[in-house]
Write an enzyme that holds these catalytic residues in place. Structure first.
Site, PDB file in Angstrom:
ATOM      1  N   GLY A 122      57.409 -18.308  42.642  1.00  0.00           N
ATOM      2  CA  GLY A 122      59.226 -18.041  42.866  1.00  0.00           C
ATOM      3  C   GLY A 122      59.565 -18.594  41.072  1.00  0.00           C
ATOM      4  O   GLY A 122      61.034 -18.268  41.294  1.00  0.00           O
ATOM      5  N   HIS A 182      57.883 -10.531  15.094  1.00  0.00           N
ATOM      6  CA  HIS A 182      58.288  -9.311  16.038  1.00  0.00           C
ATOM      7  C   HIS A 182      59.435  -9.750  17.375  1.00  0.00           C
ATOM      8  O   HIS A 182      59.456 -10.595  17.974  1.00  0.00           O
ATOM      9  CB  HIS A 182      57.174  -8.127  15.873  1.00  0.00           C
ATOM     10  CG  HIS A 182      56.521  -8.970  16.097  1.00  0.00           C
ATOM     11  ND1 HIS A 182      55.412 -10.710  16.534  1.00  0.00           N
ATOM     12  CD2 HIS A 182      55.804  -9.287  17.845  1.00  0.00           C
ATOM     13  CE1 HIS A 182      54.692 -10.683  17.601  1.00  0.00           C
ATOM     14  NE2 HIS A 182      54.944  -9.791  18.253  1.00  0.00           N
ATOM     15  N   HIS A 209      59.048  -8.858  21.100  1.00  0.00           N
ATOM     16  CA  HIS A 209      58.439  -8.953  21.616  1.00  0.00           C
ATOM     17  C   HIS A 209      58.904  -9.783  22.403  1.00  0.00           C
ATOM     18  O   HIS A 209      58.696 -10.790  21.605  1.00  0.00           O
ATOM     19  CB  HIS A 209      56.165  -9.008  21.212  1.00  0.00           C
ATOM     20  CG  HIS A 209      55.369  -7.810  22.019  1.00  0.00           C
ATOM     21  ND1 HIS A 209      54.607  -7.218  20.573  1.00  0.00           N
ATOM     22  CD2 HIS A 209      55.509  -6.203  22.038  1.00  0.00           C
ATOM     23  CE1 HIS A 209      54.694  -6.621  21.257  1.00  0.00           C
ATOM     24  NE2 HIS A 209      54.862  -5.623  21.967  1.00  0.00           N
ATOM     25  N   HIS A 220      51.960  -3.039  14.038  1.00  0.00           N
ATOM     26  CA  HIS A 220      51.605  -4.454  15.638  1.00  0.00           C
ATOM     27  C   HIS A 220      51.885  -3.122  17.083  1.00  0.00           C
ATOM     28  O   HIS A 220      52.116  -1.849  16.436  1.00  0.00           O
ATOM     29  CB  HIS A 220      52.479  -5.382  15.347  1.00  0.00           C
ATOM     30  CG  HIS A 220      51.988  -6.291  16.985  1.00  0.00           C
ATOM     31  ND1 HIS A 220      51.022  -6.134  17.797  1.00  0.00           N
ATOM     32  CD2 HIS A 220      53.123  -7.297  17.539  1.00  0.00           C
ATOM     33  CE1 HIS A 220      51.044  -7.017  18.674  1.00  0.00           C
ATOM     34  NE2 HIS A 220      52.233  -6.994  18.308  1.00  0.00           N
ATOM     35  N   ASP A 250      46.425 -14.606  14.430  1.00  0.00           N
ATOM     36  CA  ASP A 250      46.468 -13.940  15.757  1.00  0.00           C
ATOM     37  C   ASP A 250      44.654 -13.938  16.010  1.00  0.00           C
ATOM     38  O   ASP A 250      43.980 -13.432  15.887  1.00  0.00           O
ATOM     39  CB  ASP A 250      46.574 -12.399  15.210  1.00  0.00           C
ATOM     40  CG  ASP A 250      47.088 -11.299  17.239  1.00  0.00           C
ATOM     41  OD1 ASP A 250      46.495 -12.558  17.569  1.00  0.00           O
ATOM     42  OD2 ASP A 250      46.944 -10.968  16.571  1.00  0.00           O
ATOM     43  N   HIS A 277      46.195  -5.629  18.853  1.00  0.00           N
ATOM     44  CA  HIS A 277      45.753  -6.654  18.033  1.00  0.00           C
ATOM     45  C   HIS A 277      44.785  -6.636  17.483  1.00  0.00           C
ATOM     46  O   HIS A 277      43.485  -5.479  17.381  1.00  0.00           O
ATOM     47  CB  HIS A 277      45.834  -8.266  18.823  1.00  0.00           C
ATOM     48  CG  HIS A 277      47.225  -8.638  20.004  1.00  0.00           C
ATOM     49  ND1 HIS A 277      47.832  -9.049  18.986  1.00  0.00           N
ATOM     50  CD2 HIS A 277      47.269  -8.322  20.611  1.00  0.00           C
ATOM     51  CE1 HIS A 277      48.904  -9.281  19.792  1.00  0.00           C
ATOM     52  NE2 HIS A 277      48.904  -8.640  21.410  1.00  0.00           N
ATOM     53  N   HIS A 335      47.592 -18.061  18.755  1.00  0.00           N
ATOM     54  CA  HIS A 335      47.764 -17.002  19.537  1.00  0.00           C
ATOM     55  C   HIS A 335      46.998 -16.864  19.819  1.00  0.00           C
ATOM     56  O   HIS A 335      45.706 -15.631  19.748  1.00  0.00           O
ATOM     57  CB  HIS A 335      48.309 -15.467  18.818  1.00  0.00           C
ATOM     58  CG  HIS A 335      49.553 -15.769  18.037  1.00  0.00           C
ATOM     59  ND1 HIS A 335      49.927 -14.520  17.673  1.00  0.00           N
ATOM     60  CD2 HIS A 335      50.352 -17.061  18.107  1.00  0.00           C
ATOM     61  CE1 HIS A 335      51.406 -15.004  17.228  1.00  0.00           C
ATOM     62  NE2 HIS A 335      51.704 -16.109  17.173  1.00  0.00           N
TER      63      HIS A 335
END
Ligand SMILES: [Zn+2]
Ligand SMILES: [Zn+2]
Length: 553
Positions: A46, A71, A73, A139, A193, A366, A388
């Protein structure tokens, strides 16, 4: 805290994919890089979204100078509607990033006044003792940047999400020159990253997808339906241009696709050839070989347009034999089954389905190992912190850095909340701050914790049994009941014998309590719960939630 200490404090995005958020502190200044959300795993019943626990920022509110965004996202901006009301500081980002954020803030916090400040690559802004510089990267969304934070101790370079694309769709190359220049002058610490750190080689250029689209369009007679992430504007752009090349009109299905196409077009990130866009109804009237449709649902999300088309309940568009469907994405781990089910259903409707396993219709946003090495070699950092990624990805990325000659003691694989402290003498782990996840369900932020989740799990697995009984307050004699209600445990009408047994057991417990003169209701309830729990487990091997309700008369 003095100015000769730099603290790097990850609040999200380490040991996980999503909810990226990192604080950088020097003296009495804190800058936050990104503040994203994460979509819940299945066991978080939920829960709508998961955001980072930012108590550290709230507790040090007066020191936070700004949030800088890499960025647009969701895993980088998505938590801001929840966090900004608690720390309303200036937010810096490129135009598209802030455009997407603005839409989000309007939706969640109508009337909220955020201080959004647009920057361009190579701009530098002052935030307390820091100077923050924005550096273009490639990206899977346009207008992505790395941030170089010039601190009193040296440059901290945070790549954000990036890849190295030598032929980007919009022609905007990653800023090799500036990265190399910073490397030449000396980067103190690189944060990079790690999403694809397990994969050798290079990530292919986004342009490859355009070439694949071209081949598919050239050889298809029927309608073509493309599902991808709405935010992958370069891919949406390529699809539109290819459709135009082959004389097709384009219609858009799915709310988030419609929103992003509108925002990107308004801000000038999406070029639409004159007259190419049509409404879905019009697309339905056109000859099939003149139609292409862009839609969401590449992850098999249950409410998305593609999933509903697959199951036949998307009224505006019916899948028919001869349709070609391109799923231009890879399933995010955890979504594989959902996507596979959608693919199966589309095939059953007679459509041709092209998905990642069978053709080159997706490339990652990526960097793979060779690109990660290039980033490290270009910037030549003294210290390195993989960010990340799940833990194994961070470990692999750290190993790459050591292979390139970074001293092991200068490479830090940190966890959320762990402080990495750098002084002129060296770097070390220096304790922890509160970090973790905050669950969002509907309008409730953080009110669903482990206890509520445990109840939800029990309800989902074995249902609930409610016992209602009215007692005389003085004597404890039963006045009415016991009545039994079951939801999700057994169907009462088919379990009458068991229900009678339950009632009998309740009476036994009540009599016992009266005899002992223990008329404390909490005691009665817990004895009822215990006795029934045992009985039901014996009879059914299930453990429903048992909820006794006692009324005094
Ligand atoms: Zn991203
Ligand atoms: Zn990301």
């Amino acid at each position: 805290m003095r100015n000769n200490k730099l603290q790097i404090i990850p609040l999200g995005g380490l040991g996980e994919i999503g909810k990226n958020c990192l604080a950088v502190r020097c003296g009495s200044d804190i800058v936050v890089v990104d503040c994203g959300l994460m979509f819940p795993e299945e066991e978080l019943l939920g829960i709508d979204v998961v955001i980072p626990d930012v108590s550290y920022l709230v507790d040090h509110r007066q020191l936070v100078r700004s949030v800088v965004l890499t960025h647009g996202h969701e895993d980088h901006i998505g938590a801001l509607p929840y966090v900004l009301p608690q720390i309303n500081v200036p937010v810096y980002g490129t135009r598209l990033t802030l455009g997407l954020l603005e839409g989000k803030l309007e939706e969640h916090l109508p009337g909220f006044k955020a201080d959004l400040r647009v920057v361009k690559p190579r701009d530098i802004v002052e935030c307390g003792c820091f100077k923050v510089e924005f550096i273009r990267v490639s990206h899977s969304i346009p207008d992505a940047v790395a941030v170089a934070i010039h601190t009193p101790l040296g440059v901290l370079l945070h790549t954000g999400d990036f890849k190295i694309d030598h032929t980007p769709v919009d022609g905007e190359l990653i800023d090799f020159h500036r990265l190399a220049q910073l490397g030449e002058r000396g980067v103190l610490v690189l944060l990079s990253d790690s999403t694809n750190a397990e994969h050798p080689g290079y990530t292919m250029s986004e342009r490859v997808v355009g070439e694949t689209f071209d081949e598919i369009f050239r050889s298809s007679q029927g309608r073509i339906i493309i599902a991808t992430f709405a935010s992958n504007i370069h891919r949406v752009q390529q699809a539109i241009l290819v459709a135009h090349r082959y004389g097709r009109k384009v219609a858009v299905a799915g709310r988030s696709m419609v929103n992003v196409v509108n925002i990107a077009h308004q801000l000038g990130y999406l070029q639409l050839p004159e007259g190419i866009m049509v409404e879905l109804e019009e697309a339905n009237r056109l000859p099939r070989h003149q139609v292409a449709i862009l839609t969401t649902g590449s992850q098999g999300e249950p409410m998305s347009a593609l999933t509903r088309m697959a199951s036949g309940d998307f009224k505006q568009l019916e899948i028919i034999p001869g349709d070609t469907i391109i799923i231009s994405a890879v399933p995010i781990p955890g979504n594989e089954k959902l996507v596979a089910r959608v693919v199966d259903q589309l095939f059953k409707r007679g459509a041709m389905v092209l998905y990642e396993a069978v053709s080159a219709i997706h490339v990652s946003g990526h960097p793979c190992q060779e690109e990660l090495k290039l980033m490290i070699n270009l910037t030549r950092p003294r210290y390195f912190l993989p960010v990340h990624g799940e833990y194994r990805m961070l470990i692999r990325h750290a190993a790459l850095a050591r292979e390139l000659g970074l001293p092991p003691e200068n490479v830090f694989v940190a966890e959320n909340g762990q402080i990495v402290e750098i002084t002129p003498k060296g770097g070390r782990f220096a304790g922890r701050v509160t970090a973790g996840r905050v669950l969002v369900d509907g309008l409730g932020v953080g009110d669903v914790g482990n206890i509520v989740l445990r109840d939800r799990k029990q309800l989902a697995q074995d249902g609930i049994l409610i016992v209602v009984v009215a007692l005389n307050q003085e004597t404890g004699q039963v006045v009415a009941g016991p009545d039994v209600i079951s939801r999700g445990f057994v169907y009462v009408r088919e379990a009458e014998a068991l229900m009678e047994e339950v009632k009998a057991q309740v009476r036994v417990v009540l009599d016992r309590c009266v005899e002992r003169k223990s008329l404390e209701w909490a005691t009665i309830k817990s004895e009822v719960r215990e006795a029934l729990g045992r009985l039901l487990y014996e009879r059914t091997r299930r453990r429903p939630m048992i909820l006794p309700i006692i009324m005094g008369v």
